[in-house]
Design an enzyme around this catalytic site. Structure first.
Site, mmCIF file in Angstrom:
data_model
loop_
_atom_site.group_PDB
_atom_site.id
_atom_site.type_symbol
_atom_site.label_atom_id
_atom_site.label_comp_id
_atom_site.label_asym_id
_atom_site.label_seq_id
_atom_site.Cartn_x
_atom_site.Cartn_y
_atom_site.Cartn_z
ATOM 1 N N ASN A 263 0.804 -1.225 0.000
ATOM 2 C CA ASN A 263 0.000 0.000 0.000
ATOM 3 C C ASN A 263 0.840 1.278 0.000
ATOM 4 O OD1 ASN A 263 0.443 -1.323 2.643
ATOM 5 N ND2 ASN A 263 -0.299 0.603 3.468
ATOM 6 N N CYS B 140 -2.439 5.358 7.465
ATOM 7 C CA CYS B 140 -2.239 4.968 8.872
ATOM 8 C C CYS B 140 -1.083 5.723 9.495
ATOM 9 C CB CYS B 140 -1.926 3.477 8.988
ATOM 10 S SG CYS B 140 -3.042 2.461 8.084
ATOM 11 N N GLN C 18 -5.165 -3.875 -1.813
ATOM 12 C CA GLN C 18 -4.704 -2.913 -2.828
ATOM 13 C C GLN C 18 -4.602 -3.564 -4.214
ATOM 14 O OE1 GLN C 18 -4.268 0.306 -2.378
ATOM 15 N NE2 GLN C 18 -4.321 0.407 -0.142
ATOM 16 N N HIS D 163 -14.121 -0.185 0.621
ATOM 17 C CA HIS D 163 -13.945 1.258 0.394
ATOM 18 C C HIS D 163 -12.758 1.574 -0.509
ATOM 19 C CE1 HIS D 163 -10.645 2.507 3.311
ATOM 20 N NE2 HIS D 163 -10.892 1.293 3.739
HETATM 21 C C1 LIG Z 1 -2.849 -3.624 2.114
HETATM 22 C C2 LIG Z 1 -3.917 -3.227 3.072
HETATM 23 N N1 LIG Z 1 -4.411 -4.132 3.919
HETATM 24 C C3 LIG Z 1 -5.381 -3.825 4.788
HETATM 25 C C4 LIG Z 1 -5.921 -2.557 4.859
HETATM 26 C C5 LIG Z 1 -7.006 -2.242 5.843
HETATM 27 O O1 LIG Z 1 -8.236 -2.106 5.206
HETATM 28 P P1 LIG Z 1 -9.463 -1.310 5.869
HETATM 29 O O2 LIG Z 1 -9.149 0.137 5.755
HETATM 30 O O3 LIG Z 1 -10.640 -1.715 5.062
HETATM 31 O O4 LIG Z 1 -9.559 -1.776 7.271
HETATM 32 C C6 LIG Z 1 -5.429 -1.575 4.003
HETATM 33 C C7 LIG Z 1 -5.933 -0.188 4.056
HETATM 34 O O5 LIG Z 1 -5.326 0.737 3.598
HETATM 35 C C8 LIG Z 1 -4.394 -1.917 3.076
HETATM 36 O O6 LIG Z 1 -3.899 -1.015 2.228
#
Ligand SMILES: Cc1ncc(COP(=O)(O)O)c(C=O)c1O
Length: 382
Positions: free
Chosen positions: A149, A325, A178, A201
Site C-alpha cells: 500500500n 495509517c 490494494q 472502500h
Molecule cells: C494492504 C492493506 N491491507 C489492509 C488494509 C485495511 O483495510 P481497511 O481500511 O478496510 O480496514 C489496508 C488499508 O489501507 C491496506 O492497504
C-alpha cells in the site's frame, strides 16, 4: 480538485450510494428473521454473495462478509493461529505488510507463536528462496500481500503458490486490499490460495465493508462469536445495504478493469517521466514490471512529506505521505524502513495513488503544479 489518494479510500460511486439508500429503505429486515422481511433481506444477502463469488470465480459459500480489510486480515491470521495451534505455532509473513497483519502477528508472538518476517529487496519484493528456507514442519500460515500500500510493489504470488503446493496443510493468505481491479485477479485467486482479504472502500463501496474468500474445507476459528452468522465465522447481523452496494461496486469495477488499468499505467508513466532524473528526487515505484499501476511513491529529499502534501493540497491536489495509517502519527514509512531507505529520505516520501476515475489531464495538471512547487522547494532542498 484532483484526488490522487485512492489507496487511502475511494469516493463511493453515486449508483452505489443509491443502492445503499434503496436497500436501507426497502429491504430493512434482519436476514436471520423467519418472516417475509427477513426472507427478502436474506435473499438479497445471498444474491450479493453469489454475485461477488461469480466475479471472483469462487463458490458463494466461500465468501464471508466482514467490516473491511483490517477485520479480514485479523480474522485470517488469528483465526488460523487459534484453529491450528495444536498442529504448529509458526507463521510466515513479510516485513512490509499493512499494520492489520503486522500487529496481528505481534499479538500472536506475545501469546507464544513464532513469526518469520521475510525481508524484501530494494524493489519491495520478497524472494521465494527465502520463503522456502523459512518453512518448517510446524508452519501453519503464510500471509503475503498482493500489492504494497505504500510503494505499490507486487509480490510473486504465483511463485509463492507453487512453493506451497508441496505443503498442502499450510494456510496461504493473500491481503488483496490494494490488488483488486488492478489486473491481478489470476495471480490473487490462484489455485493454491486459501484465504484472500478484500476491502470495499478501496473500490468505491461504502467504508466499513469487506469480505474474505475462504476456500471450502479450510478451517479458521471465529474472532466474533454470537448469533452464528457467516457460517459461524463472523457473528453479527449482516449490513445488507452496504453488502449489496459493495457487490454492485465490485461489478462496476471489474466491468472496465482492463481499460482502467491501462489508463492508470499511462497516468503513472506520465508523472514518472516528468520527475525522473530530477535533482533530489528518489523514486521507489520505478520498475513498472513488478509494480501495480496505481501507486507511485517518491521522495523530494530535504522536504518533509507533510510539507509536500500540504503544498499540493493548496493547489487542489490531494496526495498523501506514504500511508493513511502513518500520516497522522508522523511516522516514517514502515515499508521504506524495511527496504533500508535512510530515515531522512523516508520522511520525505509521498504517495500518489490513482483510481479508475482519474484522467490523463489530471496527470498533466499534477506535473504543472509539481514544477511550480519543486522550484519553490529549491531553497529548502539546498
Ligand atoms: C494492504 C492493506 N491491507 C489492509 C488494509 C485495511 O483495510 P481497511 O481500511 O478496510 O480496514 C489496508 C488499508 O489501507 C491496506 O492497504
Amino acid at each position: 480538485m484532483i484526488y490522487f489518494d485512492n489507496s487511502a479510500t475511494t469516493q463511493a460511486l453515486p449508483e452505489v450510494v443509491s443502492t445503499y439508500a434503496k436497500v436501507s429503505e426497502q429491504v430493512w429486515g434482519n436476514p436471520s428473521s423467519l418472516h417475509k422481511f427477513g426472507e427478502s433481506a436474506w435473499n438479497l444477502l445471498e444474491q450479493s454473495r453469489a454475485q461477488i463469488a461469480k466475479l471472483l470465480g469462487a463458490n458463494p459459500g466461500e465468501i464471508l462478509f466482514t467490516s473491511g480489510g483490517t477485520e479480514g486480515d485479523n480474522l485470517v491470521v488469528k483465526g488460523t493461529a487459534f484453529e491450528k495451534r495444536e498442529f504448529g505455532k509458526h507463521l510466515i509473513t513479510t516485513t512490509i505488510e499493512h499494520p492489520a497483519i503486522q500487529n496481528s502477528m505481534e499479538q500472536l508472538e506475545e501469546l507464544g507463536f513464532d513469526v518469520t518476517y521475510l525481508p524484501v529487496d530494494e524493489h519491495g519484493r520478497i524472494s521465494v528462496e527465502d520463503l522456502k528456507a523459512a518453512i518448517r514442519p510446524d508452519t501453519i500460515l503464510v500471509s503475503v500481500m498482493a500489492v504494497n500500500n505504500e510503494i505499490g510493489s507486487e509480490q510473486p504470488l504465483v511463485e509463492v503458490a507453487d512453493v506451497l503446493k508441496d505443503y498442502p496443510k499450510i494456510h496461504f493468505h493473500i491481503d488483496a486490499v490494494q490488488g483488486i481491479g488492478k489486473g491481478l485477479q489470476d495471480a490473487i485467486m490462484n489455485d493454491r490460495v486459501d484465504f484472500v482479504t478484500f476491502s470495499g472502500h478501496k473500490f468505491h463501496a461504502p467504508r466499513g465493508t469487506g469480505f474474505i474468500y475462504a476456500r471450502a474445507g479450510r478451517k479458521i476459528a471465529p474472532l466474533l462469536t454470537g448469533g452464528g452468522q457467516e457460517r459461524n465465522l463472523r457473528s453479527g447481523t449482516e449490513n445488507v445495504p452496504a453488502i449489496a452496494a459493495m457487490a454492485k461496486a465490485l461489478r462496476l469495477l471489474l466491468d472496465h478493469e482492463q481499460e482502467a488499468v491501462a489508463r492508470e499505467l499511462t497516468i503513472k508513466q506520465t508523472i514518472l517521466n516528468h520527475i525522473q532524473g530530477l535533482r533530489n528526487i528518489t523514486i521507489f515505484s520505478e520498475d513498472t514490471a513488478n509494480f501495480a499501476p496505481h501507486i507511485l511513491c517518491f521522495a523530494i529529499e530535504g522536504v518533509r512529506g507533510e510539507t509536500i502534501v500540504h503544498a499540493f493540497e493548496e493547489q487542489g491536489i490531494y496526495i498523501s505521505t506514504t500511508s493513511a495509517c502513518s500520516s497522522k502519527k508522523h511516522l516514517a514509512s514502515s515499508t521504506l524502513k524495511a527496504m533500508n531507505v535512510a530515515d531522512d529520505v523516508a520522511t520525505s516520501a509521498v504517495r500518489v495513488s490513482l483510481g479508475d476515475q482519474n484522467t490523463l489531464a489530471e496527470a498533466e495538471e499534477f506535473n504543472r503544479v509539481f514544477d511550480q512547487l519543486y522550484a519553490g522547494f529549491g531553497k529548502i532542498m539546498a
